[in-house]
Design an enzyme around this catalytic site. Structure first.
Site, PDB file in Angstrom:
ATOM      1  N   LEU A  43       0.822  -1.203   0.000  1.00 44.66           N
ATOM      2  CA  LEU A  43       0.000   0.000   0.000  1.00 44.66           C
ATOM      3  C   LEU A  43       0.854   1.250   0.000  1.00 44.66           C
ATOM      4  O   LEU A  43       1.807   1.349   0.792  1.00 44.66           O
ATOM      5  CB  LEU A  43      -0.907  -0.005   1.240  1.00 44.66           C
ATOM      6  CG  LEU A  43      -1.607   1.314   1.600  1.00 44.66           C
ATOM      7  CD1 LEU A  43      -2.636   1.684   0.522  1.00 44.66           C
ATOM      8  CD2 LEU A  43      -2.267   1.215   2.973  1.00 44.66           C
ATOM      9  N   SER A  44       0.527   2.224  -0.840  1.00 47.66           N
ATOM     10  CA  SER A  44       1.142   3.550  -0.823  1.00 47.66           C
ATOM     11  C   SER A  44       2.657   3.440  -1.024  1.00 47.66           C
ATOM     12  O   SER A  44       3.104   2.976  -2.073  1.00 47.66           O
ATOM     13  CB  SER A  44       0.761   4.275   0.476  1.00 47.66           C
ATOM     14  OG  SER A  44       1.104   5.630   0.420  1.00 47.66           O
ATOM     15  N   ALA A  45       3.465   3.830  -0.029  1.00 44.95           N
ATOM     16  CA  ALA A  45       4.909   3.633  -0.165  1.00 44.95           C
ATOM     17  C   ALA A  45       5.240   2.161  -0.345  1.00 44.95           C
ATOM     18  O   ALA A  45       6.185   1.806  -1.066  1.00 44.95           O
ATOM     19  CB  ALA A  45       5.639   4.187   1.059  1.00 44.95           C
ATOM     20  N   ALA A  88       4.538   1.508  -3.935  1.00 49.02           N
ATOM     21  CA  ALA A  88       5.655   1.974  -4.749  1.00 49.02           C
ATOM     22  C   ALA A  88       6.839   1.028  -4.644  1.00 49.02           C
ATOM     23  O   ALA A  88       7.535   0.757  -5.636  1.00 49.02           O
ATOM     24  CB  ALA A  88       6.059   3.387  -4.321  1.00 49.02           C
ATOM     25  N   VAL A 136      -1.192  -1.116  -4.618  1.00 49.89           N
ATOM     26  CA  VAL A 136      -2.371  -0.441  -4.082  1.00 49.89           C
ATOM     27  C   VAL A 136      -2.011   1.008  -3.743  1.00 49.89           C
ATOM     28  O   VAL A 136      -1.123   1.256  -2.915  1.00 49.89           O
ATOM     29  CB  VAL A 136      -2.900  -1.160  -2.822  1.00 49.89           C
ATOM     30  CG1 VAL A 136      -4.187  -0.491  -2.331  1.00 49.89           C
ATOM     31  CG2 VAL A 136      -3.132  -2.640  -3.092  1.00 49.89           C
TER      32      VAL A 136
END
Length: 285
Positions: free
Chosen positions: A137-139, A142, A161
């Site tokens: 998720l998020s970082a 990435a 995500v």
């Protein structure tokens, strides 16, 4: 392919999927998994009595989260119990990043064989199953892009995500521009970044994003799709209408626990990824 996800059609199926006995296993720390150049912590969740040769999923938390909280809150722990697979849970430390974000924007942490990327790869190798997947998720999303780009041979698939394309930023300041408003590159420019990171066949990538995400702009879903399609991966995209920044979960159907960046939208991304990856094959009790 973009599609709007509907809630009603999956509620009964998810209820059955998550109807499991009380958990007996625990999330436990693991040491000695490798040289750990990125100085990350490793945790693991292995359901009691799990036979050898079951799949593994590397689950990467978002900023301000920890490995255990995200693994439970996103629904992955419940799925691991029901479908009989293990979880590999890297955890960021504040000494690396004050907000406990994985450093997806630092050149020293996203190259093959270096930094945090290599630490996560060592964890994946240490706990390798018959097949290994990566999601976050998020970082963490990435960093999922990082792992898929730099270590294509390790992962049979990935789920990004609310994340970002690989190689979008080269510094913390640059990272904010990637997050919002985002960067619009050509598919080839994005694909070239992946090809420069590592060589080998590219596994399928699922991209999840809320249409009302003002932290990581929704345009990143399009850029991710363009990047991985150009790099040679099969891509499916999931736009969650009206959802902000976070992991889509469905507590009413037994998927996850609502909290910061764990958003009850009646859609369980983890369950859909598990189904796509066929994690329950030969493993359901």
């Amino acid at each position: 392919m973009m599609r709007k996800l509907l809630i009603g059609a999956v509620v009964s199926a998810l209820t059955l999927l998550f109807a499991t006995p009380a958990q007996a296993a625990t999330i436990r720390p693991v040491t000695g998994f490798g040289s750990n150049p990125g100085a990350l912590q490793m945790f693991e969740y292995v359901p009691d009595g799990l036979p050898s040769g079951r799949p593994a999923v590397v689950v990467l938390h978002g900023c301000t989260q920890d490995a255990a909280g995200y693994a439970r809150g996103s629904g992955w722990v419940g799925l691991a119990d029901r479908l009989r697979f293990k979880l590999v849970l890297p955890q960021q430390v504040s000494a690396n990043n004050f907000s406990k974000c994985f450093n997806w924007f630092q050149a020293t942490d996203i190259r093959r064989g270096a930094g945090e990327a290599e630490s996560i790869a060592q964890m994946a190798r240490y706990s390798a199953g018959s097949r290994t997947y990566v999601t976050g998720l998020s970082a963490g999303g990435a960093m999922t892009s990082v792992m898929l780009a730099a270590y294509p041979e390790l992962f049979a698939g990935g789920g990004v995500v609310a994340g970002l394309p690989y190689g979008c930023a080269a510094s913390m300041i640059d990272a904010y521009s990637c997050m919002n408003p985002g960067k619009d590159l050509t598919p080839k420019q994005w694909g070239d970044k992946v090809r420069a990171a590592g060589t080998g066949p590219r596994s399928p990538v699922s991209v999840w994003h809320g249409t009302a995400d003002y932290t990581v702009a929704p345009m990143n879903m399009r850029e991710l799709s363009e990047q991985w399609t150009d790099a040679g991966a099969a891509v499916d995209t999931h736009a969650i209408t009206g959802m902000g920044h976070g992991q889509p979960i469905a507590p009413g159907s037994g998927c996850g626990q609502a909290g910061p960046y764990l958003l009850d939208v009646g859609v369980c991304a983890a369950a859909e990824l598990a189904a796509k990856w066929r994690l329950g094959e030969d493993g359901v009790q």
